[in-house]
Design a protein around this motif. Structure first.
Motif, PDB file in Angstrom:
ATOM      1  N   ASP A   1       0.846  -1.556   0.225  1.00  0.00           N
ATOM      2  CA  ASP A   1      -0.017   0.051  -0.390  1.00  0.00           C
ATOM      3  C   ASP A   1       0.634   0.782   0.407  1.00  0.00           C
ATOM      4  O   ASP A   1       0.353   2.439  -0.770  1.00  0.00           O
ATOM      5  CB  ASP A   1      -0.920  -0.068   1.528  1.00  0.00           C
ATOM      6  CG  ASP A   1      -2.229  -1.056   1.105  1.00  0.00           C
ATOM      7  OD1 ASP A   1      -2.200  -1.156   0.358  1.00  0.00           O
ATOM      8  OD2 ASP A   1      -2.660  -1.387   1.942  1.00  0.00           O
ATOM      9  N   ALA A   2       1.942   1.073   0.957  1.00  0.00           N
ATOM     10  CA  ALA A   2       2.849   2.499   0.867  1.00  0.00           C
ATOM     11  C   ALA A   2       3.550   2.505  -0.211  1.00  0.00           C
ATOM     12  O   ALA A   2       3.441   3.708  -1.039  1.00  0.00           O
ATOM     13  CB  ALA A   2       4.306   2.444   2.233  1.00  0.00           C
TER      14      ALA A   2
ATOM     15  N   GLU B   1       2.100   1.691  -3.494  1.00  0.00           N
ATOM     16  CA  GLU B   1       1.369   2.347  -4.357  1.00  0.00           C
ATOM     17  C   GLU B   1       1.101   3.660  -3.825  1.00  0.00           C
ATOM     18  O   GLU B   1       0.613   4.252  -5.236  1.00  0.00           O
ATOM     19  CB  GLU B   1       0.089   1.630  -3.631  1.00  0.00           C
ATOM     20  CG  GLU B   1      -0.972   1.667  -4.764  1.00  0.00           C
ATOM     21  CD  GLU B   1      -1.916  -0.068  -5.318  1.00  0.00           C
ATOM     22  OE1 GLU B   1      -2.311  -0.423  -6.063  1.00  0.00           O
ATOM     23  OE2 GLU B   1      -2.581   0.251  -3.917  1.00  0.00           O
ATOM     24  N   SER B   2       1.363   4.711  -2.920  1.00  0.00           N
ATOM     25  CA  SER B   2       1.322   5.379  -2.852  1.00  0.00           C
ATOM     26  C   SER B   2       2.053   6.311  -3.262  1.00  0.00           C
ATOM     27  O   SER B   2       2.196   7.818  -2.893  1.00  0.00           O
ATOM     28  CB  SER B   2       0.431   5.858  -1.738  1.00  0.00           C
ATOM     29  OG  SER B   2       1.500   5.371  -0.253  1.00  0.00           O
ATOM     30  N   GLY B   3       3.404   5.437  -3.288  1.00  0.00           N
ATOM     31  CA  GLY B   3       4.445   6.525  -4.024  1.00  0.00           C
ATOM     32  C   GLY B   3       6.259   6.639  -3.126  1.00  0.00           C
ATOM     33  O   GLY B   3       6.817   6.812  -3.291  1.00  0.00           O
ATOM     34  N   GLU B   4       5.448   5.863  -1.646  1.00  0.00           N
ATOM     35  CA  GLU B   4       6.633   5.771  -1.181  1.00  0.00           C
ATOM     36  C   GLU B   4       8.507   3.898  -1.525  1.00  0.00           C
ATOM     37  O   GLU B   4       7.244   3.018  -1.910  1.00  0.00           O
ATOM     38  CB  GLU B   4       6.114   5.382   0.302  1.00  0.00           C
ATOM     39  CG  GLU B   4       7.648   5.492   1.421  1.00  0.00           C
ATOM     40  CD  GLU B   4       7.163   4.600   2.611  1.00  0.00           C
ATOM     41  OE1 GLU B   4       7.610   4.227   3.554  1.00  0.00           O
ATOM     42  OE2 GLU B   4       5.561   4.656   2.973  1.00  0.00           O
TER      43      GLU B   4
ATOM     44  N   THR C   1       9.787   0.232  -5.156  1.00  0.00           N
ATOM     45  CA  THR C   1       8.903   1.024  -5.295  1.00  0.00           C
ATOM     46  C   THR C   1       7.983   0.338  -6.673  1.00  0.00           C
ATOM     47  O   THR C   1       7.633  -0.916  -7.291  1.00  0.00           O
ATOM     48  CB  THR C   1      10.738   1.871  -6.884  1.00  0.00           C
ATOM     49  OG1 THR C   1      10.258   0.658  -8.079  1.00  0.00           O
ATOM     50  CG2 THR C   1      11.558   1.711  -6.195  1.00  0.00           C
ATOM     51  N   ARG C   2       7.388   1.730  -6.818  1.00  0.00           N
ATOM     52  CA  ARG C   2       6.381   1.273  -7.438  1.00  0.00           C
ATOM     53  C   ARG C   2       6.243   1.386  -9.393  1.00  0.00           C
ATOM     54  O   ARG C   2       7.420   1.737 -10.169  1.00  0.00           O
ATOM     55  CB  ARG C   2       5.420   2.744  -7.516  1.00  0.00           C
ATOM     56  CG  ARG C   2       4.207   2.849  -8.026  1.00  0.00           C
ATOM     57  CD  ARG C   2       3.524   4.273  -8.605  1.00  0.00           C
ATOM     58  NE  ARG C   2       2.485   4.260  -9.188  1.00  0.00           N
ATOM     59  CZ  ARG C   2       1.097   4.249  -8.352  1.00  0.00           C
ATOM     60  NH1 ARG C   2       0.757   4.272  -7.005  1.00  0.00           N
ATOM     61  NH2 ARG C   2      -0.223   4.224  -9.272  1.00  0.00           N
TER      62      ARG C   2
END
Length: 82
Positions: A18-19, A21-24, A39-40
């Motif tokens: 989830d993290a 996916e949000s860009g972290e 990484t995404r």
């Protein structure tokens, strides 16, 4: 960038995804040594399918003369040598 060891990453994989996916970015270490980075994923462009072009191409095939599959199979069997 967050850094976790392998055991922590295994225990929190869903939250890490989830993290990410949000860009972290997340770094995974083994005995304090970095071994992986999450990484995404890059966005993949959608590839469209042109049905009209596909049908036009298939009707131009040499064996496509309007006969059905059973007739084609019969023609092939008649010409085969056993």
């Amino acid at each position: 960038m967050r850094s976790l060891n392998v055991a922590q990453a295994k225990a929190r994989l869903s939250a890490l995804l989830d993290a990410v996916e949000s860009g972290e970015d997340v770094q995974i270490t083994r005995r304090g040594v970095p071994v992986a980075r999450l990484t995404r994923a890059a966005e993949q462009p959608g590839v469209g399918f042109d049905l009209d072009a596909f049908l036009a191409t298939t009707t131009e095939q040499p064996f496509h003369n309007g006969s059905d599959a059973s007739a084609l199979l019969q023609e092939l069997r008649e010409g085969a040598r056993y």
